[in-house]
Design a protein around this motif. Structure first.
Motif, mmCIF file in Angstrom:
data_model
loop_
_atom_site.group_PDB
_atom_site.id
_atom_site.type_symbol
_atom_site.label_atom_id
_atom_site.label_comp_id
_atom_site.label_asym_id
_atom_site.label_seq_id
_atom_site.Cartn_x
_atom_site.Cartn_y
_atom_site.Cartn_z
ATOM 1 N N ALA A 54 43.586 39.430 47.495
ATOM 2 C CA ALA A 54 45.026 39.618 47.295
ATOM 3 C C ALA A 54 45.536 38.632 46.248
ATOM 4 O O ALA A 54 46.308 38.988 45.346
ATOM 5 C CB ALA A 54 45.759 39.420 48.614
ATOM 6 N N SER A 55 45.076 37.398 46.344
ATOM 7 C CA SER A 55 45.532 36.369 45.407
ATOM 8 C C SER A 55 45.062 36.702 43.982
ATOM 9 O O SER A 55 45.813 36.529 43.015
ATOM 10 C CB SER A 55 45.012 35.005 45.853
ATOM 11 N N SER A 56 43.833 37.194 43.840
ATOM 12 C CA SER A 56 43.342 37.543 42.483
ATOM 13 C C SER A 56 44.164 38.672 41.882
ATOM 14 O O SER A 56 44.466 38.657 40.685
ATOM 15 C CB SER A 56 41.898 38.017 42.498
ATOM 16 N N GLU A 57 44.516 39.667 42.698
ATOM 17 C CA GLU A 57 45.342 40.769 42.177
ATOM 18 C C GLU A 57 46.708 40.244 41.745
ATOM 19 O O GLU A 57 47.250 40.632 40.723
ATOM 20 C CB GLU A 57 45.545 41.857 43.249
ATOM 21 N N TYR A 58 47.243 39.371 42.557
ATOM 22 C CA TYR A 58 48.556 38.786 42.249
ATOM 23 C C TYR A 58 48.490 38.005 40.930
ATOM 24 O O TYR A 58 49.331 38.166 40.040
ATOM 25 C CB TYR A 58 48.979 37.890 43.417
ATOM 26 N N VAL A 59 47.447 37.169 40.814
ATOM 27 C CA VAL A 59 47.279 36.369 39.597
ATOM 28 C C VAL A 59 47.173 37.272 38.372
ATOM 29 O O VAL A 59 47.756 36.993 37.325
ATOM 30 C CB VAL A 59 46.017 35.472 39.725
ATOM 31 N N ARG A 60 46.464 38.381 38.517
ATOM 32 C CA ARG A 60 46.313 39.287 37.379
ATOM 33 C C ARG A 60 47.696 39.820 36.933
ATOM 34 O O ARG A 60 48.028 39.826 35.743
ATOM 35 C CB ARG A 60 45.399 40.455 37.749
ATOM 36 N N ALA A 61 48.506 40.213 37.905
ATOM 37 C CA ALA A 61 49.832 40.755 37.574
ATOM 38 C C ALA A 61 50.712 39.682 36.927
ATOM 39 O O ALA A 61 51.427 39.956 35.951
ATOM 40 C CB ALA A 61 50.503 41.287 38.843
ATOM 41 N N GLN B 60 48.239 48.026 44.587
ATOM 42 C CA GLN B 60 46.915 47.426 44.838
ATOM 43 C C GLN B 60 46.881 46.764 46.212
ATOM 44 O O GLN B 60 45.922 46.901 46.960
ATOM 45 C CB GLN B 60 46.618 46.335 43.790
ATOM 46 N N LEU B 61 47.940 46.038 46.534
ATOM 47 C CA LEU B 61 47.967 45.322 47.819
ATOM 48 C C LEU B 61 48.055 46.300 48.988
ATOM 49 O O LEU B 61 47.450 46.079 50.038
ATOM 50 C CB LEU B 61 49.117 44.307 47.859
ATOM 51 N N GLU B 62 48.778 47.407 48.784
ATOM 52 C CA GLU B 62 48.849 48.451 49.826
ATOM 53 C C GLU B 62 47.431 48.979 50.095
ATOM 54 O O GLU B 62 47.039 49.206 51.237
ATOM 55 C CB GLU B 62 49.733 49.626 49.377
ATOM 56 N N ARG B 63 46.700 49.157 49.011
ATOM 57 C CA ARG B 63 45.350 49.708 49.135
ATOM 58 C C ARG B 63 44.429 48.705 49.862
ATOM 59 O O ARG B 63 43.760 49.042 50.833
ATOM 60 C CB ARG B 63 44.815 50.014 47.722
#
Ligand code: GLC
Length: 425
Positions: free
Chosen positions: A387-394, A415-418
């Motif tokens: 979750a943190s990596s996806e957030y960082v990417r955004a 992404q987080l929903e998924r």
């Protein structure tokens, strides 16, 4: 004479033996991070425990970057390796690594545990097991150049727009003499440090904590977008383009060499900025991070810090747990705070006069902690690092201009929903 010395030596050895019945002469290994002087402090503490118990401790240096360290730990632990007995872990890792760690409850005296901030011991308790003991606590702080603020008749900024104006005014005035001077340096590399910096911006606008404690994904909101849009406006104005690749030590390098007006960093930077060889020694002030704007405006510091855990694959669990007990003791936490400004996790040390004198920000630190924003690692559990990596990417995409904050946050929400199967985590 020689005889009596020999006798004394034997007696000392015997008495020592009685005092520590577990004297087993083992060699442990401990992994410590290497941010600033962390490694040196860890070595000194471990050596002292070794001296007191007759054991020895090998230090395994690990990368200062949180993700690289986590990847290394996961590799070792997944293989059931006994190579490292004691792990220094980030406050956000208990949920991810808990299954590899020993329950430390039987080894840590209950009065010791009670002395730590409860948020931290709760953080370290996973399914009823105490999988780590708090070692030091971090909260994001604003460091500023008192001398430059004085020269321009400015005060430490209360909100981000004041920070932006003050930084601009000072660099405009100073650049003729120092072309290198930057307004604001922070941690903008695409790594866990950016999660910390940007959760502070978002929370300071009242935009939540990415995922709330009930699992709800909250990040796709207008306040969060406003916070990220503001941060984007700093790049190439008050912050150098290079900040997008800075971790803690990069920003400290710029600030400590006298080339930045403001810096966001953790408490450890205080001792180093004021070290005898520091060009900015005595010229640095420290404050809470500025507020955002709008209805939800507040001060927000990310809660960070490091804890110590014992591998369940260790061949010497008793000794390893005793090393953790020693390194997290009040005496050792005080030594680390005095020498390296690593903030204690023990409430009793916040009344220690000597410590309060040495670290001027300590008296306000409990208030900073009350305002601290925890990353959503408990609710997301083992899924936190994804979750943190996806957030960082955004966030990083927004900062580099790859899409607007609104677009990137909408994508992140999906992404987080998924990842969470609809917020169930
Ligand atoms: C510090 C903090 C830790 C955080 C990391 C990010 O080490 O203690 O909690 O995750 O910085 O870079």
């Amino acid at each position: 004479m020689a005889r009596s010395i020999g006798f004394i030596a034997v007696m000392v050895a015997l008495l020592g033996g009685f005092a520590t019945p577990t004297r087993a002469q083992v060699t442990l290994s401990i992994s410590c991070s290497s941010l600033g002087i962390e490694l040196e402090l860890c070595q000194e503490g471990a050596n002292e425990w070794g001296k007191q118990t007759g054991n020895s401790v090998k230090l395994v240096a690990t990368p200062p970057n949180a993700e690289e360290r986590l990847a290394l730990y996961q590799q070792l632990l997944a293989a059931g390796s006994a190579d490292i007995d004691v792990f220094q872990i980030d406050v956000v890792w208990p949920g991810t690594l808990a299954s590899h760690f020993l329950d430390l409850t039987p080894y840590i005296p209950p009065e010791d545990l009670k002395d730590h901030f409860e948020t931290l011991t709760t953080n370290d308790t996973v399914e009823g097991k105490l999988v780590a003991v708090p070692f030091f606590v971090d909260a994001g702080l604003l460091f500023y150049r008192q001398d430059l603020l004085d020269k321009y008749g400015k005060k430490p900024p209360r909100d981000w727009s004041e920070l932006t104006e003050t930084a601009k005014a000072i660099i405009d005035g100073e650049r003729a003499g120092n072309a290198q001077l930057q307004g604001y340096v922070w941690q903008g590399r695409a790594y866990e440090g950016l999660t910390c910096n940007s959760i502070e911006w978002v929370a300071s606008f009242g935009g939540g904590t990415i995922v709330e404690t009930d699992g709800k994904i909250s990040i796709n909101n207008a306040r969060a977008a406003a916070a990220l849009t503001l941060a984007r406006s700093w790049i190439g104005t008050i912050s150098p383009e290079g900040v997008l690749n800075y971790a803690e030590e990069d920003s400290r390098g710029v600030f400590q060499s006298g080339n930045a007006v403001f810096m966001r960093n953790w408490p450890y930077a205080w001792a180093l900025a004021n070290a005898p060889d520091s060009p900015v020694k005595g010229k640095v002030g420290i404050a809470v991070l500025p507020q955002g704007a709008g209805d939800g405006a507040r001060h927000a510091s990310a809660l960070g810090g490091q804890h110590l855990a014992v591998s369940k694959y260790s061949a010497h669990p008793k000794e390893a747990a005793d090393l953790v007990r020693y390194l997290t003791s009040a005496g050792e936490q005080k030594r680390r705070a005095m020498k390296g400004s690593f903030n204690p996790t023990r409430k009793s040390l916040y009344d220690d006069q000597e410590l309060l004198q040495a670290l001027p920000f300590l008296k306000d630190f409990e208030a900073v902690l009350e305002n601290a924003v925890a990353r959503p690692s408990t609710v997301t559990g083992a899924k936190y690092s994804r979750a943190s990596s996806e957030y960082v990417r955004a966030v990083h995409n927004t900062l580099t201009g790859k899409g607007t904050a609104e677009e990137n946050l909408a994508g992140l929400e999906k992404q987080l929903e998924r990842i969470s199967r609809g917020g169930k985590w």
